[in-house]
Design an enzyme around this catalytic site. Structure first.
Site, PDB file in Angstrom:
ATOM      1  N   LEU A 138       0.830  -1.213   0.000  1.00 47.77           N
ATOM      2  CA  LEU A 138       0.000   0.000   0.000  1.00 47.77           C
ATOM      3  C   LEU A 138       0.864   1.263   0.000  1.00 47.77           C
ATOM      4  CD1 LEU A 138      -2.704   1.447   0.142  1.00 47.77           C
ATOM      5  CD2 LEU A 138      -2.699   1.099   2.632  1.00 47.77           C
TER       6      LEU A 138
ATOM      7  N   TYR B  76       2.795  -5.507  10.895  1.00 45.34           N
ATOM      8  CA  TYR B  76       3.441  -6.829  10.920  1.00 45.34           C
ATOM      9  C   TYR B  76       2.485  -7.741  10.153  1.00 45.34           C
ATOM     10  CZ  TYR B  76       5.775 -10.985  12.751  1.00 45.34           C
ATOM     11  OH  TYR B  76       6.467 -12.165  12.873  1.00 45.34           O
TER      12      TYR B  76
ATOM     13  N   TYR C 220      -2.339 -12.942  14.270  1.00 44.91           N
ATOM     14  CA  TYR C 220      -2.267 -11.715  13.449  1.00 44.91           C
ATOM     15  C   TYR C 220      -3.595 -10.948  13.571  1.00 44.91           C
ATOM     16  CZ  TYR C 220      -2.680  -8.956   9.136  1.00 44.91           C
ATOM     17  OH  TYR C 220      -2.913  -7.956   8.218  1.00 44.91           O
TER      18      TYR C 220
END
Ligand SMILES: NC(=O)c1ccc[n+]([C@@H]2O[C@H](COP(=O)([O-])OP(=O)(O)OC[C@H]3O[C@@H](n4cnc5c(N)ncnc54)[C@H](OP(=O)(O)O)[C@@H]3O)[C@@H](O)[C@H]2O)c1
Length: 289
Positions: A16, A66, A130
């Site tokens: 991005l 992350y 995550y």
């Protein structure tokens, strides 16, 4: 001090961040400050105060994260620091400096049990670490500054960085056949389209805040996505549908993560195009570079 509104973008070298960098010349009404890990390390954030003092940003796009989903299962401390705690500190700094934070989050905050596209207010229940760390980031962002914009996205790909499209192109050119999971459903996101959506929000002043969803339109499996990549590039690899159970990974994946993007259209007039058109554009771009 710049007369132009200033936008800080973190994650300069990510998918991005790279798309925003590639686009930023099309937005001459803003001063962009792109930061990589050396300029702002989320594990310490020791440069944060000085960066706010130096640049006095009007907008802060947090495109850093992350993102190693499987590694996060064992690297929990760092994943939580970067995706969780750091986001809370950035949100607080944005609040103190009157900066609008646009933070990027993920479909992995959901458990994948839904049968229709997830609304932004659907209950969250991540199935992997995550997802847990990104959910913590959302919560701390809102606690640090209620006037934050969170954009959840999914299945991100781009001509830059590592992603499913580039992995498929490599594997399909190396092997006569591959197996791709056919029982996980979502909608891919061309990071270029997400970058444009973010800039559309900023150009309108980013006054309406809260949680939004953005992906390209449609609902497909990874298998469908792989077949489209092959067919649009003329590769001849055979693609065999396999199940999630056939392809075990350290981190569990949600089985369904289509995002309802309609509130972004309602509040900012952002209407994502279909995933096929976006994929075609990215593949064309990859062939030219
Ligand atoms: N990729 C997907 O499929 C996906 C799906 C849903 C949501 N998202 C979200 O979308 C956003 C953008 O994702 P992306 O695909 O562009 O990610 P990406 O390509 O993996 O880029 C992540 C960026 O974060 C930076 N970063 C990692 N650890 C850092 C640290 N400790 N300090 C400072 N920077 C650090 C990386 O820096 P280095 O270049 O130095 O490593 C990299 O530039 C993220 O919030 C992600 O969670 C992604």
């Amino acid at each position: 001090m710049s007369a132009l509104p200033t936008i800080i973008v973190t994650g300069k070298n990510g998918q991005l961040g790279s798309e925003l960098l590639a686009l930023h010349m099309s937005y001459p009404g803003y001063r962009f400050v792109f930061l990589d890990r050396n300029q702002l390390d989320f594990a310490s954030l020791k440069e944060l105060k000085a960066l706010f003092e130096t640049y006095r940003p009007d907008f802060f796009i947090n495109a850093a994260a992350y993102t190693a989903v499987d590694k996060a299962e064992t690297d929990k401390k760092l994943a939580m620091e970067v995706n969780g705690e750091a986001v809370g500190k950035i949100a607080k700094a944005c609040y103190e400096n009157g900066t609008r934070l646009i933070h990027i989050s993920t479909d992995y905050v959901f458990d994948g049990q839904a049968k229709s596209p997830y609304q932004p207010d659907h209950c969250t229940s991540p199935v992997n670490f995550y997802g847990e760390s990104k959910l913590k980031g959302e919560q701390l962002a809102m606690a640090g500054n209620k006037a934050t914009i969170i954009i959840r996205t999914a299945w991100v790909y781009s001509a830059y960085g590592h992603n499913f499209v580039k992995t498929m192109l490599r594997l399909m050119s190396e092997r006569p056949s591959i197996g791709v999971v056919s029982d996980q459903f979502g909608a891919p996101t061309y990071a270029r389209d997400l970058a444009v959506a973010i800039m559309t929000i900023i150009e309108q002043g980013a006054q309406r805040t809260g949680i939004y969803h953005f992906s390209n339109a449609g609902k497909i499996s990874w298998y469908d996505f792989a077949c489209a990549i092959r067919d649009k590039t003329g590769l001849s690899c055979q693609i065999n549908p396999i199940t999630t159970a056939d392809f075990p990974t350290p981190a569990k994946r949600p089985a369904y993560s289509v995002l309802d993007t309609s509130s972004l259209n309602r509040d900012y007039g952002v209407q994502p195009r279909g995933w096929q058109d976006a994929l075609q554009e990215c593949l064309g771009y990859l062939q030219r570079i």
